[in-house]
Design an enzyme around this catalytic site. Sequence first.
Site, mmCIF file in Angstrom:
data_model
loop_
_atom_site.group_PDB
_atom_site.id
_atom_site.type_symbol
_atom_site.label_atom_id
_atom_site.label_comp_id
_atom_site.label_asym_id
_atom_site.label_seq_id
_atom_site.Cartn_x
_atom_site.Cartn_y
_atom_site.Cartn_z
ATOM 1 N N THR A 42 0.822 -1.224 0.000
ATOM 2 C CA THR A 42 0.000 0.000 0.000
ATOM 3 C C THR A 42 0.850 1.265 0.000
ATOM 4 O O THR A 42 0.483 2.259 -0.623
ATOM 5 C CB THR A 42 -0.904 -0.002 1.263
ATOM 6 O OG1 THR A 42 -1.669 -1.200 1.239
ATOM 7 C CG2 THR A 42 -1.827 1.182 1.301
ATOM 8 N N ASP A 83 1.700 -7.025 -4.124
ATOM 9 C CA ASP A 83 0.988 -7.019 -2.848
ATOM 10 C C ASP A 83 1.705 -8.082 -2.012
ATOM 11 O O ASP A 83 2.058 -9.154 -2.532
ATOM 12 C CB ASP A 83 -0.474 -7.407 -3.086
ATOM 13 C CG ASP A 83 -1.300 -7.303 -1.812
ATOM 14 O OD1 ASP A 83 -2.167 -6.423 -1.760
ATOM 15 O OD2 ASP A 83 -1.085 -8.119 -0.881
ATOM 16 N N SER A 84 1.908 -7.812 -0.749
ATOM 17 C CA SER A 84 2.747 -8.740 0.011
ATOM 18 C C SER A 84 2.071 -10.095 0.245
ATOM 19 O O SER A 84 2.716 -11.029 0.713
ATOM 20 C CB SER A 84 3.207 -8.119 1.328
ATOM 21 O OG SER A 84 2.206 -8.192 2.293
ATOM 22 N N SER A 85 0.804 -10.232 -0.109
ATOM 23 C CA SER A 85 0.168 -11.551 -0.025
ATOM 24 C C SER A 85 0.771 -12.494 -1.074
ATOM 25 O O SER A 85 0.606 -13.705 -0.990
ATOM 26 C CB SER A 85 -1.334 -11.437 -0.232
ATOM 27 O OG SER A 85 -1.854 -10.558 0.721
ATOM 28 N N ASP A 113 0.957 -6.866 5.265
ATOM 29 C CA ASP A 113 0.306 -8.156 5.557
ATOM 30 C C ASP A 113 1.295 -9.284 5.881
ATOM 31 O O ASP A 113 1.079 -10.048 6.808
ATOM 32 C CB ASP A 113 -0.581 -8.585 4.379
ATOM 33 C CG ASP A 113 -1.805 -7.697 4.238
ATOM 34 O OD1 ASP A 113 -2.080 -6.908 5.164
ATOM 35 O OD2 ASP A 113 -2.494 -7.784 3.205
ATOM 36 N N THR A 172 2.860 -21.742 20.503
ATOM 37 C CA THR A 172 1.559 -21.439 21.107
ATOM 38 C C THR A 172 0.691 -20.576 20.184
ATOM 39 O O THR A 172 1.200 -19.738 19.437
ATOM 40 C CB THR A 172 1.711 -20.726 22.472
ATOM 41 O OG1 THR A 172 0.406 -20.375 22.942
ATOM 42 C CG2 THR A 172 2.563 -19.477 22.402
ATOM 43 N N GLN A 173 -0.624 -20.802 20.287
ATOM 44 C CA GLN A 173 -1.572 -19.952 19.546
ATOM 45 C C GLN A 173 -1.734 -18.596 20.222
ATOM 46 O O GLN A 173 -2.305 -17.675 19.654
ATOM 47 C CB GLN A 173 -2.959 -20.616 19.520
ATOM 48 C CG GLN A 173 -3.014 -21.874 18.731
ATOM 49 C CD GLN A 173 -4.401 -22.515 18.757
ATOM 50 O OE1 GLN A 173 -5.382 -21.913 19.177
ATOM 51 N NE2 GLN A 173 -4.466 -23.742 18.294
ATOM 52 N N CYS A 174 -1.269 -18.496 21.479
ATOM 53 C CA CYS A 174 -1.430 -17.227 22.205
ATOM 54 C C CYS A 174 -0.581 -16.150 21.561
ATOM 55 O O CYS A 174 0.479 -16.418 20.999
ATOM 56 C CB CYS A 174 -0.990 -17.374 23.662
ATOM 57 S SG CYS A 174 -2.067 -18.427 24.603
HETATM 58 N N1 ASP Z 1 -2.316 -5.880 1.108
HETATM 59 C C1 ASP Z 1 -1.251 -4.950 1.366
HETATM 60 C C2 ASP Z 1 0.059 -5.718 1.363
HETATM 61 O O1 ASP Z 1 0.388 -6.351 2.319
HETATM 62 C C3 ASP Z 1 -1.456 -4.240 2.636
HETATM 63 C C4 ASP Z 1 -0.343 -3.277 2.994
HETATM 64 O O2 ASP Z 1 0.427 -2.862 2.165
HETATM 65 O O3 ASP Z 1 -0.242 -2.913 4.151
HETATM 66 O O4 ASP Z 1 0.749 -5.694 0.367
#
Ligand code: ASP
Length: 352
Positions: free
Chosen positions: A15, A59-61, A92, A277-279
């Site tokens: 972003t 996008d970092s996804s 992300d 841990t999930q915590c």
């Molecule tokens: N979806 C975006 C990413 O991780 C969100 C961000 O940039 O914060 O690339």
Amino acid sequence: MPKQTSVLLIYTGGTIGMIQDIKTGQLRPFDFAHLTEQIPELKKFDIRLSAISFDKPIDSSDMSPDVWLKIAKIIESNYSRHDGFVILHGSDTMAFTASALSFMLQNLQKPVILTGSQLPIGIIRTDGKENLITAIEIAAAKHKGKPVVQEVCIYFEYRLYRGNRTHKVNAEHFNAFQSPNYPVLAEAGVHLNYNSAALFRPAKSKLKIFTSLNADIAILKLFPGITPNAVNAILNTKALKAVILETFGAGNCSTQAWFLDALKSAAKKGILILNITQCNAGSVEQGKYETSAGLESIGVISGADMTTEAAVAKLMFVLGNFKTAKEIRKQMKVSLRGEMTLAADRFKSKEF
Ligand code: ASP
């Protein structure tokens, strides 16, 4: 005249690098060559800024081990020419990338600061400007001629964190990250206040980059009612080398025979099982409760207070670079880049 401090910006996407198209209103990556048009404040820095931008910002996804490798190689080939590095990255998966780079860059003696933003840089209320400006300042900071920070960090919303200790915890607030098990490394207020005792100090050897990562791992997140079908599907994943068992509380899990048998047979096949841990905060303490005692005898390794993000990156790194099961297990049990607090250190710091 002393040499001007030099910082390299590496723009991967996310972003932060977006502006709104005047005609369509849509968000699109801006031309990084024109960075100072978006942030004229950068011209006031007495720092030499250079930038490398991905041809196709992502996008970092869409982040992957291949891209981590590309970033590590950019740092390696520019290491001697710059005093510090700022990586602009989507928030992300930023904690995964920061963790991966921390393992891939051994003996790092210069700052590598990842930052991004929740709102694009071209939007008036953006958090991106402050994040980027302060990240650059941190990447350039020196004390007695040496970089103040000598590790991979995340800078976000006035705080500097050890990268392999962070989680993204909020998809809405500017304050999107936390480092629940390790102190904040610096806070930016009127001054930049560093927590010097918490900063990582690497061995004084030449930078070494590790380029081999093995992604044959999986995460098995437990929940009450999880079925043998689901557990066995994950443990029988083709080519699986290691599994992160995301357990309850201090590392606890079901004591049902079918479940422990499934783990036992995976361990027998040579699959490494790591207990995380999930915590959000705190540590695995295998054997504290009856519900985790069985894991110890199966050979499950305690991940102590490591984040899942750091555990993913560490497993990929260790599996990719160490050959024997003995060596792999040994590496998983020690803190390599300050990513976990070992039990001995946890109690040392507490006064009773
Ligand atoms: N979806 C975006 C990413 O991780 C969100 C961000 O940039 O914060 O690339």
